[in-house]
Design an enzyme around this catalytic site. Structure first.
Site, PDB file in Angstrom:
ATOM      1  N   THR A  45      45.643 -24.345 -25.404  1.00  0.00           N
ATOM      2  CA  THR A  45      46.199 -25.698 -25.522  1.00  0.00           C
ATOM      3  C   THR A  45      47.132 -26.046 -24.364  1.00  0.00           C
ATOM      4  O   THR A  45      48.033 -25.281 -24.017  1.00  0.00           O
ATOM      5  CB  THR A  45      47.010 -25.833 -26.830  1.00  0.00           C
ATOM      6  OG1 THR A  45      46.176 -25.507 -27.925  1.00  0.00           O
ATOM      7  CG2 THR A  45      47.557 -27.248 -26.996  1.00  0.00           C
ATOM      8  N   ASN A  68      50.416 -15.131 -35.812  1.00  0.00           N
ATOM      9  CA  ASN A  68      51.073 -15.488 -34.552  1.00  0.00           C
ATOM     10  C   ASN A  68      51.992 -16.683 -34.745  1.00  0.00           C
ATOM     11  O   ASN A  68      51.736 -17.550 -35.583  1.00  0.00           O
ATOM     12  CB  ASN A  68      50.023 -15.814 -33.479  1.00  0.00           C
ATOM     13  CG  ASN A  68      49.562 -17.259 -33.541  1.00  0.00           C
ATOM     14  OD1 ASN A  68      50.192 -18.155 -32.981  1.00  0.00           O
ATOM     15  ND2 ASN A  68      48.469 -17.501 -34.261  1.00  0.00           N
ATOM     16  N   SER A  69      53.053 -16.684 -33.945  1.00  0.00           N
ATOM     17  CA  SER A  69      53.900 -17.883 -33.885  1.00  0.00           C
ATOM     18  C   SER A  69      54.189 -18.179 -32.414  1.00  0.00           C
ATOM     19  O   SER A  69      55.343 -18.269 -32.011  1.00  0.00           O
ATOM     20  CB  SER A  69      55.190 -17.686 -34.684  1.00  0.00           C
ATOM     21  OG  SER A  69      56.049 -16.817 -33.997  1.00  0.00           O
ATOM     22  N   ILE A  70      53.118 -18.332 -31.654  1.00  0.00           N
ATOM     23  CA  ILE A  70      53.261 -18.553 -30.212  1.00  0.00           C
ATOM     24  C   ILE A  70      54.020 -19.855 -29.925  1.00  0.00           C
ATOM     25  O   ILE A  70      54.885 -19.898 -29.054  1.00  0.00           O
ATOM     26  CB  ILE A  70      51.862 -18.599 -29.534  1.00  0.00           C
ATOM     27  CG1 ILE A  70      51.053 -17.320 -29.837  1.00  0.00           C
ATOM     28  CG2 ILE A  70      51.999 -18.821 -28.025  1.00  0.00           C
ATOM     29  CD1 ILE A  70      51.585 -16.036 -29.263  1.00  0.00           C
ATOM     30  N   ASN A  98      41.525 -28.076 -24.500  1.00  0.00           N
ATOM     31  CA  ASN A  98      42.233 -28.243 -25.771  1.00  0.00           C
ATOM     32  C   ASN A  98      43.609 -28.830 -25.456  1.00  0.00           C
ATOM     33  O   ASN A  98      44.324 -28.308 -24.609  1.00  0.00           O
ATOM     34  CB  ASN A  98      42.345 -26.867 -26.452  1.00  0.00           C
ATOM     35  CG  ASN A  98      43.053 -26.940 -27.794  1.00  0.00           C
ATOM     36  OD1 ASN A  98      44.204 -27.365 -27.874  1.00  0.00           O
ATOM     37  ND2 ASN A  98      42.374 -26.523 -28.835  1.00  0.00           N
ATOM     38  N   ASN A 126      44.063 -30.563 -30.574  1.00  0.00           N
ATOM     39  CA  ASN A 126      44.743 -29.628 -31.472  1.00  0.00           C
ATOM     40  C   ASN A 126      45.805 -30.393 -32.251  1.00  0.00           C
ATOM     41  O   ASN A 126      46.918 -30.592 -31.781  1.00  0.00           O
ATOM     42  CB  ASN A 126      45.369 -28.476 -30.676  1.00  0.00           C
ATOM     43  CG  ASN A 126      45.941 -27.416 -31.597  1.00  0.00           C
ATOM     44  OD1 ASN A 126      45.906 -27.579 -32.821  1.00  0.00           O
ATOM     45  ND2 ASN A 126      46.461 -26.343 -31.031  1.00  0.00           N
ATOM     46  N   CYS A 129      48.284 -27.029 -34.987  1.00  0.00           N
ATOM     47  CA  CYS A 129      49.058 -25.810 -34.744  1.00  0.00           C
ATOM     48  C   CYS A 129      50.101 -25.658 -35.845  1.00  0.00           C
ATOM     49  O   CYS A 129      50.899 -26.568 -36.075  1.00  0.00           O
ATOM     50  CB  CYS A 129      49.749 -25.871 -33.386  1.00  0.00           C
ATOM     51  SG  CYS A 129      50.900 -24.496 -33.169  1.00  0.00           S
ATOM     52  N   THR A 192      44.655 -21.829 -37.926  1.00  0.00           N
ATOM     53  CA  THR A 192      45.184 -20.723 -38.733  1.00  0.00           C
ATOM     54  C   THR A 192      45.896 -21.201 -40.010  1.00  0.00           C
ATOM     55  O   THR A 192      46.362 -22.336 -40.090  1.00  0.00           O
ATOM     56  CB  THR A 192      46.178 -19.901 -37.891  1.00  0.00           C
ATOM     57  OG1 THR A 192      47.129 -20.803 -37.323  1.00  0.00           O
ATOM     58  CG2 THR A 192      45.465 -19.172 -36.771  1.00  0.00           C
ATOM     59  N   GLY A 264      38.014 -15.953 -32.139  1.00  0.00           N
ATOM     60  CA  GLY A 264      39.440 -15.961 -31.816  1.00  0.00           C
ATOM     61  C   GLY A 264      40.027 -14.569 -31.731  1.00  0.00           C
ATOM     62  O   GLY A 264      39.924 -13.900 -30.700  1.00  0.00           O
TER      63      GLY A 264
HETATM   64  O1  DOR Z   1      47.791 -20.318 -34.812  1.00  0.00           O
HETATM   65  C1  DOR Z   1      47.948 -21.036 -33.837  1.00  0.00           C
HETATM   66  N1  DOR Z   1      48.809 -20.679 -32.873  1.00  0.00           N
HETATM   67  N2  DOR Z   1      47.266 -22.186 -33.722  1.00  0.00           N
HETATM   68  C2  DOR Z   1      47.434 -23.045 -32.715  1.00  0.00           C
HETATM   69  O2  DOR Z   1      46.836 -24.096 -32.718  1.00  0.00           O
HETATM   70  C3  DOR Z   1      48.319 -22.725 -31.623  1.00  0.00           C
HETATM   71  C4  DOR Z   1      48.877 -21.358 -31.631  1.00  0.00           C
HETATM   72  C5  DOR Z   1      50.286 -21.375 -31.090  1.00  0.00           C
HETATM   73  O3  DOR Z   1      50.414 -21.595 -29.880  1.00  0.00           O
HETATM   74  O4  DOR Z   1      51.235 -21.227 -31.863  1.00  0.00           O
END
Ligand code: DOR
Length: 304
Positions: A45, A68-70, A98, A126, A129, A192, A264
């Protein structure tokens, strides 16, 4: 026998592509295999401005997937345009960008910019998220916001628009139909699921942002059901994603109603999985004497 599929006006040589965010911009993977073997390249993204993302730790491996918590960490549009796009445009003839935004205007800005680049063949919006409150999941769980974003982008963007939906809603078919009515050419199902892991020793949430998005085989049965339900609800193509780690898992999505699939979490476990999946699908189609893989799309709805 052919693996060729259509996503809106896009023709893909096969239905296999990486899920955004699990493949970077493809640059790290290009040494493992020829990315041209894939149906398309979907990049991480991009937002209008650079984002550092959430506080660490940001990824944790679960017994059957990842959390994940990117927080949409990315270098921003300008850097992408100047430094990354020139490097990746030769990697694949079908590049899907994206994008995410904090407002309708940001989505429109990015769509306008993307349109200037012939090498960007489609947008994946997107709106789902789970890790960013503003401009993240909020849009994907708010029907009015979703309609506004998709129709505003539709007004100005002439190439295919794919909307990536969140599973964190009561009835995803309502969001699927709204996206179709607002002008989406295809849907990606699913992003997710929100989840949480507690660090028992330290008696606190494991992720720095407390919660995150759960991906991988853990979410596959739910993703399959959502693809199955949405296949009945809409007439635009569906790209299925959620825990594909084998040929059978990909076939499950296709039989439930997916035209194409995204991989993924498995890319992080096995970087050679994507091209192998293409080869396995090829053999499967040949052995089953199918004319085209798309004959299988939604076959369970027709009694097998
Ligand atoms: O689970 C996700 N983590 N989905 C998203 O769309 C982005 C990503 C994030 O960057 O946190």
């Amino acid at each position: 026998m052919s693996l060729m599929v259509n996503i809106g006006e896009l023709t893909l040589k096969n239905p296999v592509m990486p899920a955004s965010g699990t493949f970077g911009f493809g640059l790290e993977f290009k040494d493992f295999f020829d990315l041209k073997k894939l149906g398309a390249l979907v990049v991480k993204t991009i937002t209008k401005n650079p984002r550092l993302g959430n506080v660490p730790p940001r990824v944790f491996e679960l017994s059957s997937g990842l959390i994940n918590s990117i927080g949409l960490a990315n270098p921003g549009w300008e850097y992408f345009r100047e430094k990354i796009l020139p490097q990746i445009k030769a990697l694949h003839e079908v590049l899907i960008l994206n994008i995410a935004g904090e407002s309708v205007e940001e989505f429109v800005f990015l769509a306008n910019e993307a349109q200037k680049f012939e090498e960007i063949k489609a947008l994946e919006l997107n709106v789902s998220c789970p890790n960013v409150k503003k401009g993240g999941m909020a849009f994907g769980t708010d029907l009015e916001a979703l309609k506004q974003i998709v129709s505003a982008v539709r007004k100005i963007y002439r190439k295919p628009i794919i909307v990536k939906l969140t599973p964190n809603v009561t009835d995803i078919t309502i969001f699927a139909k709204a996206s179709e009515n607002a002008g989406a050419d295809a849907l990606t199902l699913i992003n997710t699921f929100t989840g949480m892991v507690i660090d028992v020793k330290n008696k606190k949430p494991l992720l720095g942002n407390f919660y995150g998005g759960v991906s991988g085989p853990a979410i596959r049965p739910m993703a399959i059901k959502m693809v199955y339900d949405c296949f009945k609800a809409v007439s635009i193509p569906i790209i299925g994603v959620g825990g594909i780690d084998s040929l059978d898992a990909a076939l499950e999505f296709i039989m439930a109603g997916a035209t194409a699939v995204q991989v993924g979490s498995q890319n992080l476990v096995d970087p050679g999985f994507l091209p192998r999946l293409v080869e396995q699908l090829e053999l499967y189609v040949k052995d089953s004497a199918l004319g085209n893989i798309s004959e299988l799309t939604g076959i369970v709805h027709r009694g097998g």
